[in-house]
Write a protein that holds these residues in place. Structure first.
Motif, PDB file in Angstrom:
ATOM      1  N   VAL A 150       1.857  -7.361   6.797  1.00 37.59           N
ATOM      2  CA  VAL A 150       2.026  -5.938   6.534  1.00 37.59           C
ATOM      3  C   VAL A 150       0.980  -5.533   5.507  1.00 37.59           C
ATOM      4  O   VAL A 150       0.607  -6.339   4.639  1.00 37.59           O
ATOM      5  N   GLY A 151       0.463  -4.332   5.620  1.00 34.64           N
ATOM      6  CA  GLY A 151      -0.576  -3.918   4.686  1.00 34.64           C
ATOM      7  C   GLY A 151      -0.721  -2.421   4.617  1.00 34.64           C
ATOM      8  O   GLY A 151      -0.116  -1.666   5.384  1.00 34.64           O
ATOM      9  N   THR A 152      -1.547  -1.978   3.676  1.00 37.98           N
ATOM     10  CA  THR A 152      -1.843  -0.564   3.519  1.00 37.98           C
ATOM     11  C   THR A 152      -3.159  -0.443   2.770  1.00 37.98           C
ATOM     12  O   THR A 152      -3.768  -1.431   2.381  1.00 37.98           O
ATOM     13  N   TYR A 153      -3.610   0.758   2.592  1.00 31.79           N
ATOM     14  CA  TYR A 153      -4.793   1.009   1.778  1.00 31.79           C
ATOM     15  C   TYR A 153      -4.546   2.262   0.961  1.00 31.79           C
ATOM     16  O   TYR A 153      -3.683   3.082   1.288  1.00 31.79           O
ATOM     17  N   ASN A 154      -5.267   2.398  -0.129  1.00 38.22           N
ATOM     18  CA  ASN A 154      -5.180   3.629  -0.905  1.00 38.22           C
ATOM     19  C   ASN A 154      -6.561   4.038  -1.363  1.00 38.22           C
ATOM     20  O   ASN A 154      -7.497   3.248  -1.399  1.00 38.22           O
ATOM     21  N   VAL A 155      -6.676   5.312  -1.675  1.00 45.14           N
ATOM     22  CA  VAL A 155      -7.935   5.881  -2.112  1.00 45.14           C
ATOM     23  C   VAL A 155      -7.816   6.226  -3.582  1.00 45.14           C
ATOM     24  O   VAL A 155      -6.817   6.828  -4.016  1.00 45.14           O
ATOM     25  N   ASN A 156      -8.801   5.846  -4.387  1.00 47.69           N
ATOM     26  CA  ASN A 156      -8.810   6.175  -5.809  1.00 47.69           C
ATOM     27  C   ASN A 156      -9.016   7.674  -5.963  1.00 47.69           C
ATOM     28  O   ASN A 156     -10.122   8.188  -5.797  1.00 47.69           O
ATOM     29  N   LYS A 157      -7.931   8.403  -6.249  1.00 47.06           N
ATOM     30  CA  LYS A 157      -7.991   9.861  -6.321  1.00 47.06           C
ATOM     31  C   LYS A 157      -8.830  10.333  -7.498  1.00 47.06           C
ATOM     32  O   LYS A 157      -9.403  11.423  -7.470  1.00 47.06           O
ATOM     33  N   GLY A 158      -8.894   9.528  -8.552  1.00 46.35           N
ATOM     34  CA  GLY A 158      -9.718   9.902  -9.693  1.00 46.35           C
ATOM     35  C   GLY A 158     -11.190   9.958  -9.328  1.00 46.35           C
ATOM     36  O   GLY A 158     -11.921  10.841  -9.760  1.00 46.35           O
ATOM     37  N   LEU A 159     -11.643   9.012  -8.484  1.00 46.46           N
ATOM     38  CA  LEU A 159     -13.039   9.001  -8.070  1.00 46.46           C
ATOM     39  C   LEU A 159     -13.347  10.138  -7.111  1.00 46.46           C
ATOM     40  O   LEU A 159     -14.481  10.620  -7.050  1.00 46.46           O
ATOM     41  N   LEU A 160     -12.335  10.594  -6.364  1.00 46.18           N
ATOM     42  CA  LEU A 160     -12.563  11.723  -5.475  1.00 46.18           C
ATOM     43  C   LEU A 160     -12.965  12.969  -6.259  1.00 46.18           C
ATOM     44  O   LEU A 160     -13.717  13.812  -5.776  1.00 46.18           O
ATOM     45  N   VAL A 161     -12.452  13.095  -7.483  1.00 50.58           N
ATOM     46  CA  VAL A 161     -12.747  14.263  -8.296  1.00 50.58           C
ATOM     47  C   VAL A 161     -14.239  14.360  -8.589  1.00 50.58           C
ATOM     48  O   VAL A 161     -14.806  15.439  -8.698  1.00 50.58           O
ATOM     49  N   GLY A 180     -16.570  13.100  -6.596  1.00 45.04           N
ATOM     50  CA  GLY A 180     -17.309  13.009  -5.352  1.00 45.04           C
ATOM     51  C   GLY A 180     -17.530  11.607  -4.832  1.00 45.04           C
ATOM     52  O   GLY A 180     -18.384  11.396  -3.971  1.00 45.04           O
ATOM     53  N   ALA A 181     -16.810  10.632  -5.327  1.00 43.94           N
ATOM     54  CA  ALA A 181     -16.951   9.257  -4.855  1.00 43.94           C
ATOM     55  C   ALA A 181     -15.659   8.824  -4.178  1.00 43.94           C
ATOM     56  O   ALA A 181     -14.595   9.367  -4.441  1.00 43.94           O
ATOM     57  N   VAL A 182     -15.768   7.852  -3.299  1.00 39.50           N
ATOM     58  CA  VAL A 182     -14.590   7.350  -2.590  1.00 39.50           C
ATOM     59  C   VAL A 182     -14.538   5.832  -2.746  1.00 39.50           C
ATOM     60  O   VAL A 182     -15.529   5.148  -2.525  1.00 39.50           O
ATOM     61  N   ARG A 183     -13.387   5.329  -3.132  1.00 37.38           N
ATOM     62  CA  ARG A 183     -13.194   3.885  -3.189  1.00 37.38           C
ATOM     63  C   ARG A 183     -11.858   3.573  -2.522  1.00 37.38           C
ATOM     64  O   ARG A 183     -10.824   4.095  -2.916  1.00 37.38           O
ATOM     65  N   VAL A 184     -11.904   2.742  -1.508  1.00 35.11           N
ATOM     66  CA  VAL A 184     -10.709   2.400  -0.744  1.00 35.11           C
ATOM     67  C   VAL A 184     -10.350   0.952  -1.027  1.00 35.11           C
ATOM     68  O   VAL A 184     -11.206   0.071  -0.967  1.00 35.11           O
ATOM     69  N   LYS A 185      -9.087   0.712  -1.343  1.00 33.71           N
ATOM     70  CA  LYS A 185      -8.605  -0.647  -1.552  1.00 33.71           C
ATOM     71  C   LYS A 185      -7.605  -0.984  -0.448  1.00 33.71           C
ATOM     72  O   LYS A 185      -6.752  -0.172  -0.111  1.00 33.71           O
ATOM     73  N   THR A 186      -7.744  -2.161   0.103  1.00 36.37           N
ATOM     74  CA  THR A 186      -6.838  -2.615   1.144  1.00 36.37           C
ATOM     75  C   THR A 186      -5.913  -3.686   0.581  1.00 36.37           C
ATOM     76  O   THR A 186      -6.368  -4.598  -0.105  1.00 36.37           O
ATOM     77  N   PHE A 187      -4.629  -3.552   0.865  1.00 35.07           N
ATOM     78  CA  PHE A 187      -3.639  -4.521   0.397  1.00 35.07           C
ATOM     79  C   PHE A 187      -2.928  -5.110   1.610  1.00 35.07           C
ATOM     80  O   PHE A 187      -2.476  -4.380   2.487  1.00 35.07           O
ATOM     81  N   LYS A 188      -2.846  -6.425   1.654  1.00 32.50           N
ATOM     82  CA  LYS A 188      -2.175  -7.094   2.759  1.00 32.50           C
ATOM     83  C   LYS A 188      -1.183  -8.115   2.214  1.00 32.50           C
ATOM     84  O   LYS A 188      -1.438  -8.756   1.199  1.00 32.50           O
ATOM     85  N   LEU A 189      -0.076  -8.250   2.908  1.00 37.31           N
ATOM     86  CA  LEU A 189       0.962  -9.196   2.523  1.00 37.31           C
ATOM     87  C   LEU A 189       1.378  -9.958   3.771  1.00 37.31           C
ATOM     88  O   LEU A 189       1.784  -9.365   4.773  1.00 37.31           O
ATOM     89  N   GLN A 190       1.277 -11.268   3.708  1.00 35.36           N
ATOM     90  CA  GLN A 190       1.582 -12.098   4.863  1.00 35.36           C
ATOM     91  C   GLN A 190       2.980 -12.709   4.751  1.00 35.36           C
ATOM     92  O   GLN A 190       3.605 -12.676   3.710  1.00 35.36           O
ATOM     93  N   GLY A 191       3.423 -13.261   5.865  1.00 36.74           N
ATOM     94  CA  GLY A 191       4.673 -14.006   5.859  1.00 36.74           C
ATOM     95  C   GLY A 191       5.922 -13.197   6.075  1.00 36.74           C
ATOM     96  O   GLY A 191       7.023 -13.652   5.737  1.00 36.74           O
ATOM     97  N   VAL A 192       5.827 -11.986   6.645  1.00 40.33           N
ATOM     98  CA  VAL A 192       7.024 -11.173   6.887  1.00 40.33           C
ATOM     99  C   VAL A 192       7.828 -11.804   8.015  1.00 40.33           C
ATOM    100  O   VAL A 192       7.335 -11.913   9.151  1.00 40.33           O
ATOM    101  N   PRO A 193       9.076 -12.241   7.759  1.00 39.35           N
ATOM    102  CA  PRO A 193       9.826 -12.974   8.778  1.00 39.35           C
ATOM    103  C   PRO A 193      10.449 -12.072   9.849  1.00 39.35           C
ATOM    104  O   PRO A 193      11.077 -11.064   9.537  1.00 39.35           O
ATOM    105  N   TYR A 194      10.258 -12.454  11.098  1.00 43.68           N
ATOM    106  CA  TYR A 194      10.839 -11.730  12.237  1.00 43.68           C
ATOM    107  C   TYR A 194      11.425 -12.714  13.242  1.00 43.68           C
ATOM    108  O   TYR A 194      10.984 -13.866  13.342  1.00 43.68           O
ATOM    109  N   CYS A 195      12.400 -12.226  14.004  1.00 43.41           N
ATOM    110  CA  CYS A 195      12.869 -12.967  15.175  1.00 43.41           C
ATOM    111  C   CYS A 195      12.046 -12.490  16.369  1.00 43.41           C
ATOM    112  O   CYS A 195      11.208 -11.592  16.249  1.00 43.41           O
ATOM    113  N   ASP A 196      12.286 -13.066  17.549  1.00 47.70           N
ATOM    114  CA  ASP A 196      11.505 -12.703  18.736  1.00 47.70           C
ATOM    115  C   ASP A 196      11.740 -11.257  19.176  1.00 47.70           C
ATOM    116  O   ASP A 196      10.891 -10.659  19.832  1.00 47.70           O
TER     117      ASP A 196
END
Length: 247
Positions: free
Chosen positions: A179-190, A192-208
């Motif tokens: 499972v994962g997501t990303y966010n944008v540094n809103k301070g840098l948008l002010v 005129g710059a954009v910085r995107v960080k991606t976060f991922k987390l592995q191992g989410v347990p599921y059945c079939d």
């Protein structure tokens, strides 16, 4: 925001071979008490007023700066989200409040009760437990509630330990997803710059039989949260990670 831990140590976790750390910890008992709605005290109303004004001013500053630098869509979104949210808090500072049936903390920003008396969920900012607003009272929400999409929010633990069961139904896991997501540094948008960080987390347990029952999202201050379809499994996750949440 931390879950009260008292003096209890975190529950033991086991590592599945080739998989994540998991725990058989059970969710905390659901109390039988209900608490009435009441008018906020002067101190509670004043605190809410200050909080709402702070969010409103922040929204005006960020939105105005974005407009100034030509980011009209983002500026409008900031004004709508932060400015509108702050204004709603200010206008609702005298709305009724109650006490969390689980930990006793003040529950505010309560949803209006449904005309058909179906409980409307509200989450405690201190213990993360869900209660339902109904007929002038707040009672524990159905601990076995299941939503069509991930809705129930929990904090992201440090060194996540998953409940030992499919995150939707609790059955024995047969695979581990990501499972994962990303966010944008809103301070840098002010500026005129954009910085995107991606976060991922592995191992989410599921059945079939199940998938996509947990999502990761960001909130105010770019804090990361997990959102769950199953309230029962979210509560097991809270129990498994007791003591692992950042202050």
């Amino acid at each position: 925001m931390a879950i009260p831990t008292g003096t209890l140590p975190p529950p033991p976790a086991k590592v599945v071979e080739g998989g994540p750390a998991m725990s058989d910890a059970v969710a905390a008992p659901v109390p039988s008490r209900s608490n009435p709605l009441r008018k906020p005290t002067h101190a509670e109303a004043t605190s809410k007023l200050k909080s709402g004004l702070g969010i409103l001013i922040f929204g005006l500053l960020v939105g105005g700066a974005l407009f100034y630098f030509g980011f009209k869509v983002l500026g409008g979104a900031a004004l709508l989200f932060f400015g509108g949210g702050g204004l709603l808090i200010v206008l609702g500072r005298k709305d009724e409040v109650s006490a969390c049936p689980f930990c006793g903390a003040v529950l505010d920003n309560l949803p209006k009760p449904n005309s058909d008396n179906v409980p409307r969920p509200v989450q405690c900012k201190k213990c993360w437990e869900y209660s339902g607003v109904q007929k002038g009272f707040v009672s524990p929400y159905n601990p076995n509630a299941m939503e069509e999409r991930p809705t129930f929010r929990s904090p992201l633990a440090q060194s996540v330990v998953w409940p030992n069961g499919c995150v939707q139904c609790g059955a024995e896991p047969t695979r581990f997803d990501e499972v994962g997501t990303y966010n944008v540094n809103k301070g840098l948008l002010v500026v005129g710059a954009v910085r995107v960080k991606t976060f991922k987390l592995q191992g989410v347990p599921y059945c079939d039989a199940h998938k996509k029952a947990v999502e990761m999202n960001t909130g105010l201050g770019n804090k990361l949260y997990l959102e769950w379809r199953s309230l029962a499994m979210m509560r097991r996750y809270l129990a498994a990670n007791r003591g692992r949440f950042a202050e």
